[in-house]
Enzyme design. Structure first.
Site, PDB file in Angstrom:
ATOM      1  N   GLU A 149       0.836  -1.201   0.000  1.00 23.88           N
ATOM      2  CA  GLU A 149       0.000   0.000   0.000  1.00 23.88           C
ATOM      3  C   GLU A 149       0.864   1.241   0.000  1.00 23.88           C
ATOM      4  OE1 GLU A 149      -1.419  -1.504   4.046  1.00 23.88           O
ATOM      5  OE2 GLU A 149      -1.716   0.669   4.208  1.00 23.88           O
TER       6      GLU A 149
ATOM      7  N   LYS B 228       2.497   4.691   1.284  1.00 21.02           N
ATOM      8  CA  LYS B 228       2.856   5.297   2.561  1.00 21.02           C
ATOM      9  C   LYS B 228       2.428   6.756   2.474  1.00 21.02           C
ATOM     10  CE  LYS B 228       6.483   5.394   6.008  1.00 21.02           C
ATOM     11  NZ  LYS B 228       6.215   6.708   6.515  1.00 21.02           N
TER      12      LYS B 228
ATOM     13  N   ASP C 159       1.968  10.522   3.325  1.00 23.15           N
ATOM     14  CA  ASP C 159       2.793  11.506   4.019  1.00 23.15           C
ATOM     15  C   ASP C 159       1.881  12.382   4.878  1.00 23.15           C
ATOM     16  OD1 ASP C 159       5.032  12.750   4.808  1.00 23.15           O
ATOM     17  OD2 ASP C 159       5.441  13.781   2.925  1.00 23.15           O
TER      18      ASP C 159
ATOM     19  N   TYR D  16      -7.052   8.191   6.005  1.00 19.45           N
ATOM     20  CA  TYR D  16      -7.165   6.819   5.519  1.00 19.45           C
ATOM     21  C   TYR D  16      -6.730   5.926   6.669  1.00 19.45           C
ATOM     22  CZ  TYR D  16      -7.863   7.681   0.484  1.00 19.45           C
ATOM     23  OH  TYR D  16      -8.365   8.029  -0.735  1.00 19.45           O
TER      24      TYR D  16
ATOM     25  N   LYS E   8      11.182   3.626   1.153  1.00 19.65           N
ATOM     26  CA  LYS E   8      11.132   5.091   1.006  1.00 19.65           C
ATOM     27  C   LYS E   8      11.666   5.514  -0.362  1.00 19.65           C
ATOM     28  CE  LYS E   8      10.191   6.558   5.344  1.00 19.65           C
ATOM     29  NZ  LYS E   8      10.954   7.609   5.942  1.00 19.65           N
TER      30      LYS E   8
ATOM     31  N   CYS F  82      25.271  45.544 -14.768  1.00 15.04           N
ATOM     32  CA  CYS F  82      25.198  44.223 -15.389  1.00 15.04           C
ATOM     33  C   CYS F  82      26.476  43.444 -15.067  1.00 15.04           C
ATOM     34  CB  CYS F  82      25.039  44.373 -16.898  1.00 15.04           C
ATOM     35  SG  CYS F  82      25.175  42.803 -17.773  1.00 15.04           S
TER      36      CYS F  82
ATOM     37  N   CYS G 181      28.513  42.945 -18.459  1.00 11.00           N
ATOM     38  CA  CYS G 181      29.144  43.999 -19.261  1.00 11.00           C
ATOM     39  C   CYS G 181      29.306  45.312 -18.503  1.00 11.00           C
ATOM     40  CB  CYS G 181      28.360  44.227 -20.549  1.00 11.00           C
ATOM     41  SG  CYS G 181      26.732  44.938 -20.282  1.00 11.00           S
TER      42      CYS G 181
ATOM     43  N   CYS H 198      19.371  44.648 -18.689  1.00 10.13           N
ATOM     44  CA  CYS H 198      20.608  45.284 -19.129  1.00 10.13           C
ATOM     45  C   CYS H 198      20.298  45.885 -20.494  1.00 10.13           C
ATOM     46  CB  CYS H 198      21.725  44.249 -19.235  1.00 10.13           C
ATOM     47  SG  CYS H 198      23.122  44.857 -20.181  1.00 10.13           S
TER      48      CYS H 198
ATOM     49  N   CYS I 157      26.212  43.179 -24.934  1.00  8.31           N
ATOM     50  CA  CYS I 157      26.378  42.522 -23.639  1.00  8.31           C
ATOM     51  C   CYS I 157      26.666  41.035 -23.897  1.00  8.31           C
ATOM     52  CB  CYS I 157      25.108  42.673 -22.805  1.00  8.31           C
ATOM     53  SG  CYS I 157      25.145  41.658 -21.321  1.00  8.31           S
TER      54      CYS I 157
HETATM   55  S1  IVH Z   1       1.149   0.787   8.891  1.00 11.19           S
HETATM   56  C1  IVH Z   1       3.015  -0.876  13.093  1.00 11.19           C
HETATM   57  N1  IVH Z   1       0.515   1.922   6.653  1.00 11.19           N
HETATM   58  O1  IVH Z   1       4.183   5.747   8.576  1.00 11.19           O
HETATM   59  C2  IVH Z   1       2.957   0.346  12.264  1.00 11.19           C
HETATM   60  N2  IVH Z   1       1.688   3.208   8.247  1.00 11.19           N
HETATM   61  O2  IVH Z   1       6.973   5.588   9.199  1.00 11.19           O
HETATM   62  C3  IVH Z   1       2.023   0.147  11.134  1.00 11.19           C
HETATM   63  N3  IVH Z   1       2.088   5.503   7.561  1.00 11.19           N
HETATM   64  O3  IVH Z   1       3.726   5.242  11.972  1.00 11.19           O
HETATM   65  C4  IVH Z   1       1.947   1.320  10.305  1.00 11.19           C
HETATM   66  N4  IVH Z   1       1.107   5.363   5.612  1.00 11.19           N
HETATM   67  O4  IVH Z   1       1.986   6.711  10.745  1.00 11.19           O
HETATM   68  C5  IVH Z   1       1.121   2.082   7.837  1.00 11.19           C
HETATM   69  N5  IVH Z   1      -0.167   2.802   4.617  1.00 11.19           N
HETATM   70  C6  IVH Z   1       0.447   2.956   5.804  1.00 11.19           C
HETATM   71  C7  IVH Z   1       1.013   4.172   6.196  1.00 11.19           C
HETATM   72  C8  IVH Z   1       1.638   4.247   7.427  1.00 11.19           C
HETATM   73  C9  IVH Z   1       1.742   6.154   6.452  1.00 11.19           C
HETATM   74  C10 IVH Z   1       2.838   6.090   8.672  1.00 11.19           C
HETATM   75  C11 IVH Z   1       2.374   5.583  10.028  1.00 11.19           C
HETATM   76  C12 IVH Z   1       3.614   4.988  10.637  1.00 11.19           C
HETATM   77  C13 IVH Z   1       4.681   5.655   9.877  1.00 11.19           C
HETATM   78  C14 IVH Z   1       5.988   4.895   9.880  1.00 11.19           C
END
Ligand code: IVH
Length: 834
Positions: A142, A144, A146, A252, A342, A436, A439, A455, A461
């Site tokens: 899935e 991650k 931000d 989410y 990452k 400038c 020049c 200029c 120039c």
């Molecule tokens: S699962 C046991 N799923 O990333 C921890 N975390 O860098 C399970 N995060 O603390 C976390 N997207 O706050 C999970 N799809 C995702 C996520 C996610 C963002 C965050 C979460 C976690 C941190 C770790």
């Protein structure tokens, strides 16, 4: 960005090289390792506090990750020095004053990171080993998100608590704020809810909403927010929930803690269940069997990072089965059954060393930041434009600041702003130079209210001349690939960097020159250089070394081969034989501070040392370089480029490809354009007042007309071929063709109209001048009749193409003056007839 995001953004994997990196040197020496561990721990702890407690990050995620990785490595090598409370062993975050602390029912862990596919594989192997041979593993992949972690508690199906992660054990009570988030249900959609349900998820600011928020702030004259992640954190951790409510946050969910009375066997089952209860699950997850597919998932989302509704900084991989998860367990900080891959960072911090100015081809003076080189989104960045002095002020950056730098994908790097918390008082404000830099001519705005400074020394120039030649060769003009920036500098301003080289000389560095003949080997200046270093012996490049400015060997100033550009098409290889530029010397890719004089268009003669005679002898004379031969060929071809490209190549302000095409179509020849008066130009389709004026003024300048004449004399085509350029019988007319014609295909009819200067449209409106009706024409014919338009059959169409309209069918469209856009752009998009 999870627990270790700092300024926002994403992370750098850049594995450290223990051999060359001074910070890890001595890892085997316990004393320095101990010192380095203490130093890293202090830096990391400070960064954590700034990020979590003050919501004021001072370090980019990437740098944070790098420090953490180094600390982990040192601790692994020196286990006796690893402390139990090291930041590598704990979940970061704290409870800020003003929020009630709440203990999580079940600990909220963090995730370990992987920065390459190899590290992902290594994790999978470890997990596989933990599960024993033959284990059938499925990976739930899935995005991650931000954002920031949140813990939601539902009791008997009713939302009773929202808590930040804090240190994983105790978080902050933000219930009132969480209740304002639209997609978090107050009540689960079920008649049979679990007694207690702890749901984990991520609060984020959807990117579209974030852009809208900043747009509103811009309009209201408020400072813009730096990025969605920090804005989400700041919005959630508000003392006043009405502020949170005014922000478009979303959640989410990505896991569960305590779940009384529900049996769930896997992460994927959890998602189905949470979704069924009305909780917001992400649509972007997959369960995959093969690591190859996991790699593909990672790569796909790396390339489509900005195509989802929220910012992502990586991919989270979880072993799907709960039974397997339990078998693998967790460390004090993170589960062994999950890993976060990452992506390389898109935002980093770096030091703004200086703000310098650049002079463009139309004389515009543009400030740009010079930074400590830093890797971002996969490339190393050292410079970024700051557009103009008002932008510098608006961004609030000072020379010496630590700045946040962003480069998303292929996007041009941008300095977002300073990290004010890191100022120490030594920073200074940028001031536009009064002269400038290329020049020495006094510079300023050309008209009152102009944001840009220029200029005025347009003709001579050196920066402007270089810019014009480079532009003339660019893809949208003559398209001479072998004439890029470097060659343009060599032709027009070869001594551009001479002053830098001489300054280095005064500072104790040296300048190397190619030797000219074997006799030079007898001079006391003679040296042999290998990888930027003088060596004894004959295995290297023979050069002459200059250490003093009064050395008679120091090359004199050159007269540029190209000045106005008039002789561009008459250049011969012989003209280019002596051209050289000044180049910084490098060793292993790093500049050494020394300089070298380098011929640009011809090779250096090569020399070899003959052992038996103990003498240097010329091996190969100086020859024309491949690229120079290519340049000659391309210049030859460029002579017959169509008129619009010639127009673009002239660097007439506001005349880019679109405007140039309009002019070329309307007038067919350079002479006709030059002879057109301002009113005619303004009337031309696709050319408004601003472009017209610019073109008209351009031809008023003597040396501009001389340039055109010189190019024409060198054989550059100044009119489009008659075969290509039909008589412009349909100038300003819009023609719609509907139904099938006998002698024209659909595209053929369209082309015929355009080549006569008309506009081929697909829809009938009041603005349509003629409707050509063929076989089986449908509703368009009816509409044309309703509107009372002139309808033609195929014969009438042919007559129209050849002779134009019987009466005066000139259009009644109005001219439109667009905004005065910047040099480099084609103003025609804005400056066109509507
Ligand atoms: S699962 C046991 N799923 O990333 C921890 N975390 O860098 C399970 N995060 O603390 C976390 N997207 O706050 C999970 N799809 C995702 C996520 C996610 C963002 C965050 C979460 C976690 C941190 C770790």
């Amino acid at each position: 960005m999870g627990e270790n995001g700092r300024v926002s953004g994403h992370d750098t994997p850049a594995p450290r090289n223990p051999g060359t990196d001074s910070s890890t040197e001595g890892a085997s020496d316990p004393r320095s390792a101990q010192e380095r561990i203490a130093e890293l721990t202090a830096q990391i702890e400070q960064a954590i506090e700034d990020y979590y407690v003050h919501d004021a990050p001072t370090m980019a995620d990437a740098q944070y990750d790098e420090l953490e990785r180094e600390l982990k490595e040192l601790e692994a090598k020196n286990p006796q020095l690893a402390k139990a409370d090291s930041p590598t062993q704990t979940v970061h975050g704290d409870v800020a004053a003003g929020f009630a602390p709440v203990e999580h029912l079940e600990r909220m862990l963090s995730l370990d990171n992987a920065f390459s596919l190899e590290e992902v594989d290594a994790w999978a192997v470890r997990a596989g080993e933990g599960l024993g041979s033959g284990a059938d593993v499925q990976y739930l992949c899935e995005l991650k998100i931000d954002g920031l972690a949140i813990d939601l508690i539902y009791e008997d199906g009713v939302l009773t608590r929202g808590v930040t992660r804090g240190d994983g054990r105790v978080g902050e009570d933000v219930t009132a704020n969480v209740r304002t988030i639209d997609n978090v249900p107050d009540r689960l959609e079920t008649d049979d809810p679990p007694a207690v349900l702890e749901v984990r998820g991520e609060v984020f600011y959807p990117t579209a909403a974030f852009e809208e928020l900043n747009e509103q702030r811009r309009e209201a004259g408020l400072p813009e927010f730096a990025n969605p992640r920090n804005t989400a954190a700041g919005s959630l951790r508000q003392k006043d929930p009405s502020v949170t409510a005014s922000r478009d946050l979303a959640v989410y969910v990505h896991g569960i803690g305590v779940h009384e009375g529900v049996a769930l066997a896997s992460q994927s089952e959890v998602y189905e269940q949470l979704k069924a209860w009305g909780l917001p699950t992400s649509p972007h997850w997959r369960v995959l069997d093969a690591l190859a597919d996991v790699h593909e998932f990672i790569e796909y989302h790396g390339e489509h990072r900005h195509d989802v509704e929220h910012e992502i900084d990586g991919i989270v991989l979880k072993i799907d089965s709960f039974a397997q998860q339990r078998r693998l367990g967790s460390t004090s900080r993170a589960p062994r059954w999950a890993i976060a891959f990452k992506y390389p960072p898109e935002e980093v911090t770096t030091k703004l060393l200086d703000i310098q100015v650049n002079v463009g081809r139309t004389g515009r003076v543009t400030p740009f930041g010079v930074m400590e080189p830093v890797k971002v989104a996969g490339s190393t960045v050292q410079m970024a434009t700051l557009h103009n002095q008002f932008e510098v002020e608006r961004k609030g950056v000072l020379i010496g600041d630590t700045v946040v730098l962003r480069k998303a994908g292929d996007v041009i790097p941008e300095i977002l702003g300073p990290v004010e918390a890191l100022r120490d008082g030594s920073e200074r404000a940028f001031e536009m130079p009064k002269e400038c830099p290329a020049c020495g001519t006094p510079i300023g705005p050309m008209k009152e209210g102009d944001k840009d400074w220029r200029c005025p020394n347009t003709k001579s120039c050196p920066s402007q001349v270089t810019g014009r030649i480079e532009h003339a060769a660019s893809r949208g003009a003559f398209d001479i690939e072998s004439l890029g920036e470097e060659s343009a500098i060599a032709l027009t301003d070869p001594d551009k960097r001479r002053a830098e080289a001489l300054a280095a000389l005064r500072g104790g560095h040296v300048i190397y020159l190619p030797i000219r003949s074997a006799e030079d080997a007898e001079l006391e200046n003679f040296v042999v250089l290998k990888n930027g270093q003088e060596v004894q012996g004959a295995d290297g490049v023979p050069l002459l070394r200059i250490t003093r400015e009064d050395d008679p060997l120091l090359p004199a100033l050159q007269t540029p081969v190209v000045t106005t550009g008039a002789n561009l098409f008459d250049l011969t290889a012989e003209d280019l034989r002596e051209v050289f530029v000044w180049q910084p010397e490098r060793r292993d890719g790093e500049v050494t501070g020394d300089w070298r004089v380098q011929p640009t268009f011809w090779s250096r003669p090569t020399f070899r040392h003959y052992k038996r005679e103990n003498a240097w002898k010329q091996q190969k004379p100086s020859t024309v370089l491949k690229n120079t031969e290519l340049l000659a060929d391309e210049l030859e071809k460029a002579r017959s480029q169509p008129l619009w490209r010639v127009l673009v190549a002239l660097s007439i302000r506001h005349v880019g490809p679109t405007a140039a095409r309009s002019l070329a179509t309307a007038y067919g020849s350079m002479d006709a354009i030059r002879e057109a008066d301002l009113a005619q130009l303004t009337e031309t389709d696709g050319v408004g007042g601003i472009i017209a004026e610019s073109v008209h003024e351009w031809f008023d300048v003597d040396w501009h007309r001389e340039l055109v004449e010189a190019w024409a004399a060198s054989g550059v085509r100044m009119a489009d071929d008659v075969e290509e350029g039909f008589v412009k019988t349909l100038e300003g007319l819009t023609v719609v063709v509907t139904g099938g014609l006998e002698d024209f295909t659909r595209d053929g009819a369209k082309e015929a109209i355009i080549s006569r200067g008309g506009k081929a449209s697909g829809s009938v409106s009041k603005k349509t001048d003629f409707v050509v009706v063929g076989e089986n024409a449908g509703s368009k014919e009816d509409k044309a009749r309703d509107l009372g338009l002139t309808i033609l059959d195929e014969a009438g169409f042919k007559d129209l193409l050849e002779n134009g309209p019987a009466d005066d069918g000139s259009s009644d469209e109005e001219g439109f003056d667009g905004a005065d856009t910047e040099d480099s752009s084609d103003a025609s998009a804005a400056d066109q007839k509507k």
